[in-house]
Design a protein around this motif. Structure first.
Motif, PDB file in Angstrom:
ATOM      1  N   THR A   1      25.762  25.545  33.928  1.00 12.26           N
ATOM      2  CA  THR A   1      26.936  25.651  34.448  1.00 12.26           C
ATOM      3  C   THR A   1      27.614  27.007  33.811  1.00 12.26           C
ATOM      4  O   THR A   1      27.449  27.432  32.719  1.00 12.26           O
ATOM      5  CB  THR A   1      27.885  24.359  34.328  1.00 12.26           C
ATOM      6  OG1 THR A   1      29.313  24.445  34.839  1.00 12.26           O
ATOM      7  CG2 THR A   1      27.830  24.252  32.521  1.00 12.26           C
ATOM      8  N   LEU A   2      28.673  27.505  34.483  1.00 13.64           N
ATOM      9  CA  LEU A   2      29.256  28.641  34.193  1.00 13.64           C
ATOM     10  C   LEU A   2      30.803  28.189  33.691  1.00 13.64           C
ATOM     11  O   LEU A   2      31.341  28.943  32.891  1.00 13.64           O
ATOM     12  CB  LEU A   2      29.881  29.464  35.224  1.00 13.64           C
ATOM     13  CG  LEU A   2      28.461  30.174  35.964  1.00 13.64           C
ATOM     14  CD1 LEU A   2      28.614  31.219  37.298  1.00 13.64           C
ATOM     15  CD2 LEU A   2      27.496  30.852  35.109  1.00 13.64           C
ATOM     16  N   ASP A   3      31.077  26.847  33.687  1.00 19.97           N
ATOM     17  CA  ASP A   3      32.387  26.419  33.180  1.00 19.97           C
ATOM     18  C   ASP A   3      32.119  24.920  32.635  1.00 19.97           C
ATOM     19  O   ASP A   3      31.387  24.713  31.965  1.00 19.97           O
ATOM     20  CB  ASP A   3      33.545  26.631  34.098  1.00 19.97           C
ATOM     21  CG  ASP A   3      33.287  26.478  35.473  1.00 19.97           C
ATOM     22  OD1 ASP A   3      32.853  25.138  35.747  1.00 19.97           O
ATOM     23  OD2 ASP A   3      33.446  27.152  36.539  1.00 19.97           O
ATOM     24  N   ASP A   4      32.768  24.015  33.422  1.00 18.02           N
ATOM     25  CA  ASP A   4      32.652  22.763  32.937  1.00 18.02           C
ATOM     26  C   ASP A   4      31.144  22.144  33.417  1.00 18.02           C
ATOM     27  O   ASP A   4      30.607  22.618  34.210  1.00 18.02           O
ATOM     28  CB  ASP A   4      33.732  21.844  33.939  1.00 18.02           C
ATOM     29  CG  ASP A   4      35.122  22.193  33.383  1.00 18.02           C
ATOM     30  OD1 ASP A   4      35.243  22.862  32.143  1.00 18.02           O
ATOM     31  OD2 ASP A   4      35.964  21.661  34.196  1.00 18.02           O
TER      32      ASP A   4
ATOM     33  N   CYS B   1      28.708  18.996  34.420  1.00 18.97           N
ATOM     34  CA  CYS B   1      29.003  18.115  35.593  1.00 18.97           C
ATOM     35  C   CYS B   1      29.549  16.725  35.028  1.00 18.97           C
ATOM     36  O   CYS B   1      30.368  16.308  35.832  1.00 18.97           O
ATOM     37  CB  CYS B   1      27.718  17.761  36.273  1.00 18.97           C
ATOM     38  SG  CYS B   1      27.373  16.545  37.150  1.00 18.97           S
TER      39      CYS B   1
ATOM     40  N   PRO C   1      31.560  23.987  45.228  1.00 13.61           N
ATOM     41  CA  PRO C   1      31.528  25.281  44.306  1.00 13.61           C
ATOM     42  C   PRO C   1      30.258  26.000  44.394  1.00 13.61           C
ATOM     43  O   PRO C   1      29.147  25.131  43.759  1.00 13.61           O
ATOM     44  CB  PRO C   1      32.126  25.043  43.022  1.00 13.61           C
ATOM     45  CG  PRO C   1      32.791  23.668  43.388  1.00 13.61           C
ATOM     46  CD  PRO C   1      31.984  22.928  44.220  1.00 13.61           C
ATOM     47  N   MET C   2      29.921  27.125  44.623  1.00 17.00           N
ATOM     48  CA  MET C   2      28.861  28.084  44.178  1.00 17.00           C
ATOM     49  C   MET C   2      27.615  27.514  45.010  1.00 17.00           C
ATOM     50  O   MET C   2      26.608  27.699  44.841  1.00 17.00           O
ATOM     51  CB  MET C   2      28.415  28.246  42.933  1.00 17.00           C
ATOM     52  CG  MET C   2      29.329  29.018  42.039  1.00 17.00           C
ATOM     53  SD  MET C   2      28.904  29.187  40.459  1.00 17.00           S
ATOM     54  CE  MET C   2      27.632  30.354  40.540  1.00 17.00           C
TER      55      MET C   2
ATOM     56  N   SER D   1      25.553  30.379  46.555  1.00 18.51           N
ATOM     57  CA  SER D   1      25.591  31.663  45.822  1.00 18.51           C
ATOM     58  C   SER D   1      24.260  32.304  45.583  1.00 18.51           C
ATOM     59  O   SER D   1      23.925  33.452  44.952  1.00 18.51           O
ATOM     60  CB  SER D   1      26.119  31.195  44.166  1.00 18.51           C
ATOM     61  OG  SER D   1      25.097  30.384  43.572  1.00 18.51           O
TER      62      SER D   1
ATOM     63  N   ASN E   1      23.219  28.815  39.233  1.00 16.34           N
ATOM     64  CA  ASN E   1      24.276  28.291  38.261  1.00 16.34           C
ATOM     65  C   ASN E   1      25.139  27.575  38.892  1.00 16.34           C
ATOM     66  O   ASN E   1      25.077  27.514  40.239  1.00 16.34           O
ATOM     67  CB  ASN E   1      24.959  29.754  37.931  1.00 16.34           C
ATOM     68  CG  ASN E   1      24.210  30.531  36.735  1.00 16.34           C
ATOM     69  OD1 ASN E   1      23.363  29.945  36.201  1.00 16.34           O
ATOM     70  ND2 ASN E   1      24.189  31.851  36.851  1.00 16.34           N
TER      71      ASN E   1
ATOM     72  N   SER F   1      29.139  25.631  38.919  1.00 19.03           N
ATOM     73  CA  SER F   1      30.568  25.958  38.534  1.00 19.03           C
ATOM     74  C   SER F   1      31.436  24.404  38.945  1.00 19.03           C
ATOM     75  O   SER F   1      31.212  24.157  40.152  1.00 19.03           O
ATOM     76  CB  SER F   1      31.318  27.118  39.178  1.00 19.03           C
ATOM     77  OG  SER F   1      32.691  26.686  38.904  1.00 19.03           O
TER      78      SER F   1
ATOM     79  N   SER G   1      34.598  23.549  37.329  1.00 20.96           N
ATOM     80  CA  SER G   1      35.796  23.593  37.021  1.00 20.96           C
ATOM     81  C   SER G   1      37.023  23.677  38.510  1.00 20.96           C
ATOM     82  O   SER G   1      38.013  23.101  38.493  1.00 20.96           O
ATOM     83  CB  SER G   1      36.380  24.622  36.090  1.00 20.96           C
ATOM     84  OG  SER G   1      36.392  25.732  36.605  1.00 20.96           O
TER      85      SER G   1
END
Ligand code: KG4
Ligand code: ZN
Length: 372
Positions: A192-195, A197, A239-240, A243, A247, A249, A251
């Motif tokens: 994950t690039l932020d939060d 899961c 999200p993503m 992509s 990765n 994301s 959040s």
């Protein structure tokens, strides 16, 4: 070999004692005891884990749990010798981790047994290799899997797609484990690039007015929505999902939930039914992203096994979705039994055994073992 496992990386204080052996080259283990004390209720006031509170609680609970573990053994007049201590060294909350590490070090010195540092995420991987219905105390074989394998790890702090293959350790989860004579190495394909899961589940739950940890509550609401035929009130982003990498994301998903909740509140439409529908849509969005990325990872590396681990793997929909994915991909799926999908010390003790005693500590081991 008898190993004491210690886990204090987040909001669970846990101790476990396991015995392991190799029979005809096959690794077997039995759980002597495994204790978990959850602090979730205390942290619920903060809507997440508060590191210094976790540290204080671990300090308080670890000796109590230790006492309980060994008292139980003595009263059963067990004559056991502990050969090593396995302790979570990370990843996790720094102040919380140190409580376990210091406890392990002191005990190691007192007992003159080695201390094996264990990666928490590796713990989640090996936890998924245990039999789900083995009775406590019974010997069980650790399930074997073919390489390369893909592991999807989903917890409150991490979301990682890991490739497990043969060979020397190469970064990522840091160290290889040894099972049934084969060495594993780990490579993190994406994360994950932020939060994380689980964090997304927890934050969304909070927005819906549900207590921490939110995963099981979201899951319950989503199941109710399905039973009652409640439709998602809005479409959330995935999200993503396209992509092209591994990765994640999460959040943005939480932010989308926040806006939806605000809007529903303004329109006086923030009802129980609305919450159920939104919980369902959230769970679907997360599940779809997890599944698609995992499917792509399986295809890319030609995986011959799929391993799912971490607290979020208790989620019913996610379990079912991955059962189907494994079936479609014609590879076996390794899921942790629900009672050890969350943090525990059993998986840490097991990962410690598989990793083996660091060579520099072997001399120390020769000095003796701890007779209880
Ligand atoms: O692995 P874990 O017990 O602790 C960490 O290492 O972080 O994972 C905890 C996470 C929490 O975010 C919790 O909400 C989530 O696992 N969780 C779930 C479910 N049960 C626990 N998420 C979704 N559905 C569940 N049934
Ligand atoms: Zn965990």
């Amino acid at each position: 070999m008898i190993i004491l496992g210690i886990e204090t990386s987040c909001d669970e204080t846990a101790l476990a004692l396991i015995e392991t052996r190799k029979v005809n080259g096959v690794f077997e283990c039995r759980v002597i005891d495994s204790l978990v004390h959850s602090q979730a209720e205390l942290h619920s006031a903060y809507g997440g884990v508060y590191p210094n509170l976790a540290k204080r609680e671990h300090k308080k609970n670890l000796p109590v749990l230790f006492e309980k573990l060994f008292k139980g053994l003595k009263s059963a007049s067990n004559d056991l010798e502990v050969d090593a201590i396995a302790v979570t060294e990370g990843p996790g909350l720094e102040p919380a981790l140190w409580v376990g590490i210091e406890f392990a070090r002191e005990l190691g010195e007192k007992w003159k047994v080695p201390v094996i540092p264990v990666n928490h995420m590796e713990g989640h991987i090996v936890g998924s290799l245990l039999e789900s219905d083995a009775p406590r105390g019974a010997w069980q074989r650790l399930k074997e899997f073919e390489l390369p394998a893909i592991a999807l790890l989903m917890s409150g702090g991490h979301t990682e797609l890991v490739m497990i293959s043969r060979g020397l350790p190469s970064g990522g989860l840091a160290s290889g484990g040894e099972a049934s004579g084969s060495r594993w190495s780990y490579q993190i394909l994406g994360q994950t690039l932020d939060d994380a899961c689980g964090e997304a589940f927890d934050k969304t739950a909070r927005l819906l007015g549900l207590p921490y940890p939110g995963g099981p509550h979201i899951s319950r609401l989503a199941a109710q929505a399905e039973e009652e035929g409640v439709q998602p009130p809005i479409k959330l982003p995935r999200p993503m999902i396209g992509s092209g990498d591994f990765n994640f994301s999460f959040s943005g998903l939480k932010t989308a939930v926040l806006y939806a909740v605000r809007k529903a509140q303004e329109e006086d439409a923030f009802t129980e039914t609305y919450k159920k529908g939104l919980a369902l849509e959230f769970e679907l969005a997360v599940t779809e992203v997890l599944e698609k990325k995992t499917r792509e990872a399986i295809e890319e590396v030609g995986a011959r096994a799929l391993i799912i681990g971490g607290g979020v793997s208790a989620n019913r929909r996610i379990r079912e979705r991955f059962e189907k994915l494994a079936e479609k991909s014609a590879i076996p799926l390794f899921l942790p039994s629900r009672h050890i999908s969350g943090d525990n010390a059993l998986m840490i003790a097991l990962a410690g055994t598989l990793r083996g005693i660091p060579t520099e500590q072997r001399a120390m081991r020769a000095q003796g073992t701890k007779r209880l």
